[in-house]
Design a protein around this motif. Sequence first.
Motif, PDB file in Angstrom:
ATOM      1  N   LEU A  92     125.598 -18.803  16.798  1.00  0.00           N
ATOM      2  CA  LEU A  92     126.086 -18.859  15.420  1.00  0.00           C
ATOM      3  C   LEU A  92     127.233 -17.885  15.185  1.00  0.00           C
ATOM      4  N   SER A  93     127.752 -17.300  16.264  1.00  0.00           N
ATOM      5  CA  SER A  93     128.745 -16.237  16.097  1.00  0.00           C
ATOM      6  C   SER A  93     130.064 -16.744  15.532  1.00  0.00           C
ATOM      7  N   ASP A  94     130.352 -18.047  15.647  1.00  0.00           N
ATOM      8  CA  ASP A  94     131.617 -18.571  15.148  1.00  0.00           C
ATOM      9  C   ASP A  94     131.465 -19.231  13.781  1.00  0.00           C
ATOM     10  N   VAL A  95     130.270 -19.149  13.209  1.00  0.00           N
ATOM     11  CA  VAL A  95     130.034 -19.704  11.879  1.00  0.00           C
ATOM     12  C   VAL A  95     130.504 -18.695  10.836  1.00  0.00           C
ATOM     13  N   LEU A  96     131.201 -19.180   9.827  1.00  0.00           N
ATOM     14  CA  LEU A  96     131.610 -18.323   8.714  1.00  0.00           C
ATOM     15  C   LEU A  96     130.543 -18.437   7.625  1.00  0.00           C
ATOM     16  N   PHE A  97     129.742 -17.382   7.479  1.00  0.00           N
ATOM     17  CA  PHE A  97     128.669 -17.367   6.483  1.00  0.00           C
ATOM     18  C   PHE A  97     129.189 -16.737   5.198  1.00  0.00           C
ATOM     19  N   LEU A  98     129.013 -17.448   4.088  1.00  0.00           N
ATOM     20  CA  LEU A  98     129.290 -16.916   2.765  1.00  0.00           C
ATOM     21  C   LEU A  98     127.987 -16.958   1.974  1.00  0.00           C
ATOM     22  N   ALA A  99     127.549 -15.813   1.477  1.00  0.00           N
ATOM     23  CA  ALA A  99     126.334 -15.746   0.664  1.00  0.00           C
ATOM     24  C   ALA A  99     126.726 -15.442  -0.774  1.00  0.00           C
ATOM     25  N   THR A 100     125.951 -15.936  -1.716  1.00  0.00           N
ATOM     26  CA  THR A 100     126.190 -15.647  -3.127  1.00  0.00           C
ATOM     27  C   THR A 100     124.972 -14.951  -3.710  1.00  0.00           C
ATOM     28  N   ALA A 101     125.216 -14.059  -4.659  1.00  0.00           N
ATOM     29  CA  ALA A 101     124.126 -13.313  -5.289  1.00  0.00           C
ATOM     30  C   ALA A 101     124.569 -12.894  -6.679  1.00  0.00           C
ATOM     31  N   ASN A 102     123.617 -12.821  -7.590  1.00  0.00           N
ATOM     32  CA  ASN A 102     123.880 -12.306  -8.935  1.00  0.00           C
ATOM     33  C   ASN A 102     123.615 -10.813  -9.025  1.00  0.00           C
ATOM     34  N   VAL A 103     122.539 -10.361  -8.395  1.00  0.00           N
ATOM     35  CA  VAL A 103     122.139  -8.952  -8.484  1.00  0.00           C
ATOM     36  C   VAL A 103     122.021  -8.402  -7.073  1.00  0.00           C
ATOM     37  N   ILE A 104     122.857  -7.433  -6.741  1.00  0.00           N
ATOM     38  CA  ILE A 104     122.856  -6.866  -5.393  1.00  0.00           C
ATOM     39  C   ILE A 104     121.555  -6.122  -5.126  1.00  0.00           C
ATOM     40  N   GLU A 105     120.998  -5.500  -6.159  1.00  0.00           N
ATOM     41  CA  GLU A 105     119.792  -4.693  -5.967  1.00  0.00           C
ATOM     42  C   GLU A 105     118.614  -5.518  -5.477  1.00  0.00           C
ATOM     43  N   ASN A 106     118.630  -6.826  -5.698  1.00  0.00           N
ATOM     44  CA  ASN A 106     117.522  -7.681  -5.251  1.00  0.00           C
ATOM     45  C   ASN A 106     117.630  -8.063  -3.788  1.00  0.00           C
ATOM     46  N   ILE A 107     118.746  -7.750  -3.133  1.00  0.00           N
ATOM     47  CA  ILE A 107     118.916  -8.055  -1.721  1.00  0.00           C
ATOM     48  C   ILE A 107     118.376  -6.879  -0.911  1.00  0.00           C
ATOM     49  N   PRO A 108     117.484  -7.101   0.066  1.00  0.00           N
ATOM     50  CA  PRO A 108     116.987  -5.989   0.889  1.00  0.00           C
ATOM     51  C   PRO A 108     118.145  -5.225   1.533  1.00  0.00           C
ATOM     52  N   SER A 109     118.010  -3.902   1.577  1.00  0.00           N
ATOM     53  CA  SER A 109     119.107  -3.067   2.079  1.00  0.00           C
ATOM     54  C   SER A 109     119.480  -3.393   3.514  1.00  0.00           C
ATOM     55  N   ALA A 110     118.476  -3.706   4.355  1.00  0.00           N
ATOM     56  CA  ALA A 110     118.780  -4.038   5.749  1.00  0.00           C
ATOM     57  C   ALA A 110     119.600  -5.319   5.842  1.00  0.00           C
ATOM     58  N   LEU A 111     119.352  -6.280   4.962  1.00  0.00           N
ATOM     59  CA  LEU A 111     120.104  -7.528   4.965  1.00  0.00           C
ATOM     60  C   LEU A 111     121.504  -7.319   4.396  1.00  0.00           C
ATOM     61  N   LEU A 112     121.601  -6.532   3.336  1.00  0.00           N
ATOM     62  CA  LEU A 112     122.906  -6.258   2.735  1.00  0.00           C
ATOM     63  C   LEU A 112     123.804  -5.504   3.700  1.00  0.00           C
ATOM     64  N   ASP A 113     123.211  -4.672   4.548  1.00  0.00           N
ATOM     65  CA  ASP A 113     123.992  -3.894   5.508  1.00  0.00           C
ATOM     66  C   ASP A 113     124.685  -4.781   6.535  1.00  0.00           C
ATOM     67  N   ARG A 114     124.206  -5.981   6.744  1.00  0.00           N
ATOM     68  CA  ARG A 114     124.790  -6.883   7.739  1.00  0.00           C
ATOM     69  C   ARG A 114     125.898  -7.759   7.173  1.00  0.00           C
ATOM     70  N   MET A 115     126.220  -7.600   5.894  1.00  0.00           N
ATOM     71  CA  MET A 115     127.219  -8.455   5.262  1.00  0.00           C
ATOM     72  C   MET A 115     128.311  -7.613   4.613  1.00  0.00           C
ATOM     73  N   GLU A 116     129.505  -8.184   4.552  1.00  0.00           N
ATOM     74  CA  GLU A 116     130.596  -7.560   3.813  1.00  0.00           C
ATOM     75  C   GLU A 116     130.428  -7.905   2.343  1.00  0.00           C
ATOM     76  N   LEU A 117     130.448  -6.875   1.506  1.00  0.00           N
ATOM     77  CA  LEU A 117     130.219  -7.070   0.076  1.00  0.00           C
ATOM     78  C   LEU A 117     131.547  -7.262  -0.637  1.00  0.00           C
ATOM     79  N   VAL A 118     131.670  -8.377  -1.336  1.00  0.00           N
ATOM     80  CA  VAL A 118     132.834  -8.662  -2.179  1.00  0.00           C
ATOM     81  C   VAL A 118     132.304  -8.959  -3.571  1.00  0.00           C
ATOM     82  N   THR A 119     132.688  -8.125  -4.536  1.00  0.00           N
ATOM     83  CA  THR A 119     132.162  -8.277  -5.891  1.00  0.00           C
ATOM     84  C   THR A 119     133.127  -9.084  -6.752  1.00  0.00           C
TER      85      THR A 119
END
Length: 780
Positions: free
Chosen positions: A456-483
């Motif tokens: 899956l290394s060549d897949v471009l993953f885009l995730a959407t979220a309303n509240v960052i605080e609800n995302i587990p910190s370990a998962l958020l650490d693996r993504m680039e945050l764009v607000t």
Amino acid sequence: MSQTYSLPVLFVPDVVVLPGMVVPIPLDDAAQATVDAARASETGKLLVAPRLDDRYPTYGVIASIVQVGRIPGGGIAAVVKGEQRAQIGTGTPGHGAALWVEVTEVDAVEVTDDDRELAGEYKKLVLAMLQRREAWQLIDAVNKMSDPSDLADTSGYASWLSDEQKRELLETPVTAARLRLLIEWTGDHLAESEVTEKIAEDVRAGMDKQQKEFLLRQQLAAIRKELGEDEPEGADDYRGRVEAADLPEKVREAALREVGKLERASDQSPETGWIRTWLDTVLDLPWNTSTEDSTDVKGAREILDADHHGLDDVKDRIVEYLAVRARRAERGLQVVGGRGSGAVMVLAGPPGVGKTSLGESVARALGRKFVRVALGGVRDESEIRGHRRTYVGALPGRIVRAIGEAGSMNPVVLLDEIDKVGSDYRGDPAAALLEVLDPAQNHTFRDHYLDLDLDLSDVLFLATANVIENIPSALLDRMELVTLDGYTEDDKVAIARDYLLPRQAERAALTPDEVTVTDAALREIAANYTREPGVRQFERLLAKALRKAATNLAIESGEEETPTVPVTIDEPDLRDYLGRPRFTPESAERTAVPGVATGLAVTGMGGDVLFIEVNATEGEPGLKLTGQLGDVMKESAQIALSYVRAHAEQLGVDPKALDKTIHVHVPAGAVPKDGPSAGVTMVTALVSMATGRQVRSDVGMTGEVTLNGRVLPIGGVKQKLLAAQRNGLKTIFIPQRNEPDLDDVPAEVLDALDVRPMTDVAEIVAQALEVAVDAQVSAA
């Protein structure tokens, strides 16, 4: 009284003789000597005892010799009848070559009610066993027996008891104890026999069913052959498909192993269905298929600008990603399938700002396939990793299904609502996403259903979220945050004019020549009809206005023969199309009395203003909190009160004004509120209440406060300033350490607001409160 006397002993290795049994015993030389000695003795009896390998027997049976003769094989045998259980003592001298021992008879005891009850229970079990074997003559014999001891000793004939169990019965002189052992052993054997018979019956029924199905399948094949229809795919067909498919080597080996299992399995076996489904899934995946990325960086930026207004951070990141891949392609570096060549971004912001629709634009700009995976409400880890093939109805996870749906190994996958993933007893989907969204690990992602490494290394993953605080910190650490914090009033007008209005006009079958909406009307809708960070409600109101316009045009065209005059919707016309404005400035009204201050907050719907009210009543000094506040806001109120009491003289507060019951209320009590940014607002409201000075209606503030009055930094500055502008505030106090966050705020917002970074809450209070009446008179 027990009798003791000497008898020759006959050790028997293969049979256990109990009292009442008549048994033929083959005689060797030693056994012949024992029988001869017994026949020559006065009693004519002998002791029959089991031959044990590990010890000397302690009990035997006194038996009489019924007959001695030859058996069909030519050997000699003696038929003996067991009469009395006896305990074996020490050896004694005797005549002949036999071994003589001293034996003591076991006296019969009086039969008790317990013996009779146990005997009745055991008799039922024996009769049930005999009925199962259809031994009717033995059933009559057992029914006639009434003595519990004699009934227990008939177990010597029981074929379901082992020799060890029979020896234990021989060595158990107490009748009740023997019956309890027999009830336990016979009951266990009877239950085991019932289970065995049921299994045998099921096997017979299954074999009959398989034979029936085989016959029907043969008939079905003959019918298909006559009709000229194709046969379903067999193992040979799958082997050909696997060998012809473009599969990675390890995947091909695994697929051929499964084809081998399919070839060896029966058509009636349920495993064949699982294997066929797995092979179909593997063959349908695009293992070596990838789309070619666009190398036109300028064209990609034009596509993104044409589809979305603003959102420069996201657009810049996509263009950077595309530019790097274009350079790698020019220099002959690995692009497709390269480890870590993909990207993982999370677009965080309130609803309606265009997070989901942005994914489609990104895919179009890159020239890739687009797949959306909805994660809202997902609570089962198997939805991400897939089910193991051993489960009925097993399926691959949503990631594998998305790859198969896209038809390429490098699509743009939008993980929608990643902050709304839950967890329960079925596992934590967020934990399963750790491997999917880690660029250092997802080149070997393993789905439970496939049980194969998927790159899956060549897949471009885009995730959407309303509240960052609800995302587990370990998962958020693996993504680039764009607000995406929301749009300004100018942004909303531009988006409505360029995107929303043409789309809704097309849906209402209206042309620009028929309906025109002025910029003044659009600005009025943005200012007083909607106060949302996004444009979702804005678009609904536009759709409502255009529907009314279409209705008016239809009525006019039906009543008049002259051509319809084009409809123009201007600011004064909005009341007729949308009703009265829903929002009016309320800061002046809410802060018209002392003790009310305007704070700024961030919710899942974006930034918003928060009015904090303080009042004092006579009573026990203390603090009362209402408005459904969280623990953090409760602590902020306690800190604010402690600070005002400790610095009352500095703030111009009479300490007696605080020796009352202080009531702090945050309106909209049905909405839970929490967060570390209301401290300075509570201090300002407390000082306003205690001094009787109103808080300026054009002032808003945000920041946490310490016991020493220091203003601590907070988050969501951009969203809060956007909310302040929407609500007509002019002067905003923020923590000094949040000043770098002003770089992300649009210029038009900063031009409309007087943003003042502060370090001491006393300075905020001094600038936020209205000038005292006495000071105004003195100045006059």
